[in-house]
Design a protein around this motif. Structure first.
Motif, PDB file in Angstrom:
ATOM      1  N   UNK A  59      17.156  -9.542  -0.533  1.00  0.00           N
ATOM      2  CA  UNK A  59      17.980  -8.391  -0.875  1.00  0.00           C
ATOM      3  C   UNK A  59      18.863  -7.972   0.297  1.00  0.00           C
ATOM      4  N   UNK A  60      19.960  -7.249  -0.022  1.00  0.00           N
ATOM      5  CA  UNK A  60      20.889  -6.819   1.023  1.00  0.00           C
ATOM      6  C   UNK A  60      20.231  -5.814   1.966  1.00  0.00           C
ATOM      7  N   UNK A  61      19.275  -5.033   1.436  1.00  0.00           N
ATOM      8  CA  UNK A  61      18.476  -4.125   2.261  1.00  0.00           C
ATOM      9  C   UNK A  61      17.020  -4.560   2.151  1.00  0.00           C
ATOM     10  N   UNK A  62      16.581  -5.489   2.996  1.00  0.00           N
ATOM     11  CA  UNK A  62      15.210  -6.009   2.891  1.00  0.00           C
ATOM     12  C   UNK A  62      14.166  -4.967   3.272  1.00  0.00           C
ATOM     13  N   UNK A  63      12.912  -5.314   3.027  1.00  0.00           N
ATOM     14  CA  UNK A  63      11.812  -4.412   3.312  1.00  0.00           C
ATOM     15  C   UNK A  63      11.469  -3.555   2.109  1.00  0.00           C
ATOM     16  N   UNK A  64      10.335  -2.892   2.176  1.00  0.00           N
ATOM     17  CA  UNK A  64       9.888  -2.059   1.068  1.00  0.00           C
ATOM     18  C   UNK A  64      10.751  -0.816   0.916  1.00  0.00           C
ATOM     19  N   UNK A  65      11.094  -0.493  -0.326  1.00  0.00           N
ATOM     20  CA  UNK A  65      11.741   0.773  -0.637  1.00  0.00           C
ATOM     21  C   UNK A  65      10.699   1.726  -1.224  1.00  0.00           C
ATOM     22  N   UNK A  66      11.114   2.973  -1.476  1.00  0.00           N
ATOM     23  CA  UNK A  66      10.155   3.993  -1.894  1.00  0.00           C
ATOM     24  C   UNK A  66       9.390   3.591  -3.146  1.00  0.00           C
ATOM     25  N   UNK A  67      10.084   3.034  -4.143  1.00  0.00           N
ATOM     26  CA  UNK A  67       9.384   2.692  -5.384  1.00  0.00           C
ATOM     27  C   UNK A  67       8.377   1.565  -5.177  1.00  0.00           C
ATOM     28  N   UNK A  68       8.657   0.650  -4.227  1.00  0.00           N
ATOM     29  CA  UNK A  68       7.708  -0.426  -3.949  1.00  0.00           C
ATOM     30  C   UNK A  68       6.474   0.119  -3.232  1.00  0.00           C
ATOM     31  N   UNK A  69       6.707   1.066  -2.318  1.00  0.00           N
ATOM     32  CA  UNK A  69       5.575   1.684  -1.626  1.00  0.00           C
ATOM     33  C   UNK A  69       4.691   2.416  -2.633  1.00  0.00           C
ATOM     34  N   UNK A  70       5.307   3.129  -3.580  1.00  0.00           N
ATOM     35  CA  UNK A  70       4.522   3.828  -4.604  1.00  0.00           C
ATOM     36  C   UNK A  70       3.711   2.846  -5.431  1.00  0.00           C
ATOM     37  N   UNK A  71       4.314   1.706  -5.780  1.00  0.00           N
ATOM     38  CA  UNK A  71       3.597   0.689  -6.550  1.00  0.00           C
ATOM     39  C   UNK A  71       2.390   0.162  -5.769  1.00  0.00           C
ATOM     40  N   UNK A  72       2.576  -0.092  -4.477  1.00  0.00           N
ATOM     41  CA  UNK A  72       1.467  -0.565  -3.647  1.00  0.00           C
ATOM     42  C   UNK A  72       0.397   0.511  -3.511  1.00  0.00           C
ATOM     43  N   UNK A  73       0.826   1.751  -3.315  1.00  0.00           N
ATOM     44  CA  UNK A  73      -0.136   2.856  -3.212  1.00  0.00           C
ATOM     45  C   UNK A  73      -0.929   3.012  -4.507  1.00  0.00           C
ATOM     46  N   UNK A  74      -0.253   2.817  -5.651  1.00  0.00           N
ATOM     47  CA  UNK A  74      -0.946   2.898  -6.934  1.00  0.00           C
ATOM     48  C   UNK A  74      -1.993   1.801  -7.055  1.00  0.00           C
ATOM     49  N   UNK A  75      -1.616   0.587  -6.689  1.00  0.00           N
ATOM     50  CA  UNK A  75      -2.565  -0.528  -6.732  1.00  0.00           C
ATOM     51  C   UNK A  75      -3.730  -0.293  -5.774  1.00  0.00           C
ATOM     52  N   UNK A  76      -3.430   0.298  -4.626  1.00  0.00           N
ATOM     53  CA  UNK A  76      -4.477   0.590  -3.636  1.00  0.00           C
ATOM     54  C   UNK A  76      -5.483   1.602  -4.172  1.00  0.00           C
ATOM     55  N   UNK A  77      -4.971   2.644  -4.807  1.00  0.00           N
ATOM     56  CA  UNK A  77      -5.859   3.694  -5.325  1.00  0.00           C
ATOM     57  C   UNK A  77      -6.739   3.197  -6.466  1.00  0.00           C
ATOM     58  N   UNK A  78      -6.149   2.477  -7.430  1.00  0.00           N
ATOM     59  CA  UNK A  78      -6.971   2.067  -8.578  1.00  0.00           C
ATOM     60  C   UNK A  78      -7.931   0.944  -8.198  1.00  0.00           C
ATOM     61  N   UNK A  79      -7.626   0.227  -7.103  1.00  0.00           N
ATOM     62  CA  UNK A  79      -8.443  -0.919  -6.743  1.00  0.00           C
ATOM     63  C   UNK A  79      -9.213  -0.783  -5.450  1.00  0.00           C
ATOM     64  N   UNK A  80      -9.206   0.395  -4.830  1.00  0.00           N
ATOM     65  CA  UNK A  80      -9.939   0.580  -3.580  1.00  0.00           C
ATOM     66  C   UNK A  80      -9.586  -0.457  -2.542  1.00  0.00           C
ATOM     67  N   UNK A  81      -8.306  -0.783  -2.456  1.00  0.00           N
ATOM     68  CA  UNK A  81      -7.865  -1.868  -1.583  1.00  0.00           C
ATOM     69  C   UNK A  81      -7.681  -1.408  -0.139  1.00  0.00           C
ATOM     70  N   UNK A  82      -7.741  -2.358   0.769  1.00  0.00           N
ATOM     71  CA  UNK A  82      -7.377  -2.144   2.161  1.00  0.00           C
ATOM     72  C   UNK A  82      -5.979  -2.725   2.357  1.00  0.00           C
ATOM     73  N   UNK A  83      -5.069  -1.904   2.852  1.00  0.00           N
ATOM     74  CA  UNK A  83      -3.660  -2.300   2.920  1.00  0.00           C
ATOM     75  C   UNK A  83      -3.089  -1.985   4.290  1.00  0.00           C
TER      76      UNK A  83
END
Length: 338
Positions: A39-63
């Motif tokens: 992408x022209x602006x690489x790296x995580x954007x806010x919506x991607x961080x929210x998606x990862x945070x959601x996966x972390x919460x429902x799955x008790x993940x270490x991130x």
């Protein structure tokens, strides 16, 4: 640890979302480098961080690396815990793409879940809520789980502020053979707008009537939303076939004439209808996760996109099972899961 180069294939946020979902279901950790490197602006954007945070919460993940701008993400899943969750993107980032991240893990859990997702519901580079509700979720519900989604408030780019609620009743995924879409049973077109001149919506509908002259007058609808839900405008054209519903959409953009937007959306829909394929380009890449996790089944689609190919490659890496993608003599493409 599965190592993934986030600049390869589609090179965007789909790599992050699908990797989180597959990791939670399989229990396999992963590391992504060069996150969104295509992408022209690489790296995580806010919506991607929210998606990862959601996966972390429902799955008790270490991130590690779950921050805006991060180019490396490491994810070690725990056990999925169904329940009631609220996730807010905080911008107009897509609520639907956050749902895509956590839906399959929760649909395969041992008890129901309820989600409240806040952010964008109708924004560029993501399927609108209507597509999720009427195109994607009906296929999931045919596979066993029962998922009901409700739109509480629209959220357009750049303001956001939308809200959807999702109830998930889990069940094992049953394989489907989605080969033929069936005959066209009807169609409709709708323009949703808020905080913009009515004339913009009128011009979109006028052009659509020219592009789809065989459609009846009452197939075209304009709906104005409360001003505090915008500004924004989206055109959605729906083709209801015997076995699936497809929605082609166009989002209003500065500098893009209403007529051009309507013509492009109509052309996409007509191309899909003529293809005889079950899944359009956006439905196809979203079906890869549930079909791969069902361990069998098949669907047909139009010309494969980079998103579809990337989704297939990721599923094969996490699940270790082949997925066959081949063109049929009629021109459509078959995606078969072993």
């Amino acid at each position: 640890m599965i190592e993934i180069d986030g600049s390869e294939g589609e090179g965007g946020g789909q790599v992050v979302r699908n990797s989180c979902a597959l990791s939670l279901v399989t229990g396999r950790p992963f590391r992504i480098t060069n996150v969104r490197g295509g992408r022209s602006k690489p790296g995580l954007m806010r919506q991607h961080v929210t998606a990862v945070e959601a996966a972390t919460r429902i799955g008790g993940a270490e991130v590690s690396g779950a921050a805006v701008g991060s180019a490396t993400l490491e994810f070690r899943p725990g056990a999925v815990q169904p329940g009631e969750y609220r996730f807010a993107v905080g911008t107009a980032g897509s609520t639907g793409l956050v749902l895509q991240t956590v839906l399959m893990p929760l649909a395969l859990a041992d008890r129901p879940s309820r989600l409240v997702l806040e952010g964008g519901t109708h924004n560029m580079l993501a399927p609108p809520f209507d597509f999720i509700e009427r195109t994607f979720l009906p296929v999931i519900n045919r596979m066993g789980p029962k998922v009901e989604a409700r739109l509480v408030r629209h959220g357009f780019y750049p303001r956001g502020g939308g809200r959807i609620e999702v109830d998930i009743t889990p069940a094992p995924l049953a394989p489907l053979e989605c080969i033929d879409s069936g005959e066209l049973a009807g169609g409709s077109a709708q323009v949703l707008f808020t905080g913009l001149p009515f004339e913009i919506a009128e011009r979109m509908i006028a052009r659509l009537r020219k592009e789809l002259p065989e459609w009846p007058e009452d197939a075209f609808v304009v709906r104005e939303l409360p001003a505090d839900q915008g500004p924004g405008v989206i055109l959605m054209i729906e083709a209801r076939k015997a076995h699936v519903t497809e929605i082609a959409s166009g989002f209003g953009q500065l500098g893009v004439p209403a007529e051009r937007l309507a013509k492009t959306a109509a052309s996409r829909l007509k191309g899909y209808v003529a293809s005889q394929a079950f899944a359009g380009p956006y439905l196809a890449d979203q079906l890869v996760l549930p079909f791969a996790l069902a361990s069998s089944g098949a669907f047909t689609t139009v010309k494969p996109t980079g998103h579809l190919i990337t989704a297939v490659e990721l599923a094969q890496r996490f699940l270790g099972k082949p997925i066959i993608l081949e063109q049929e003599p009629c021109g459509r493409h078959l995606v078969r899961f072993a």
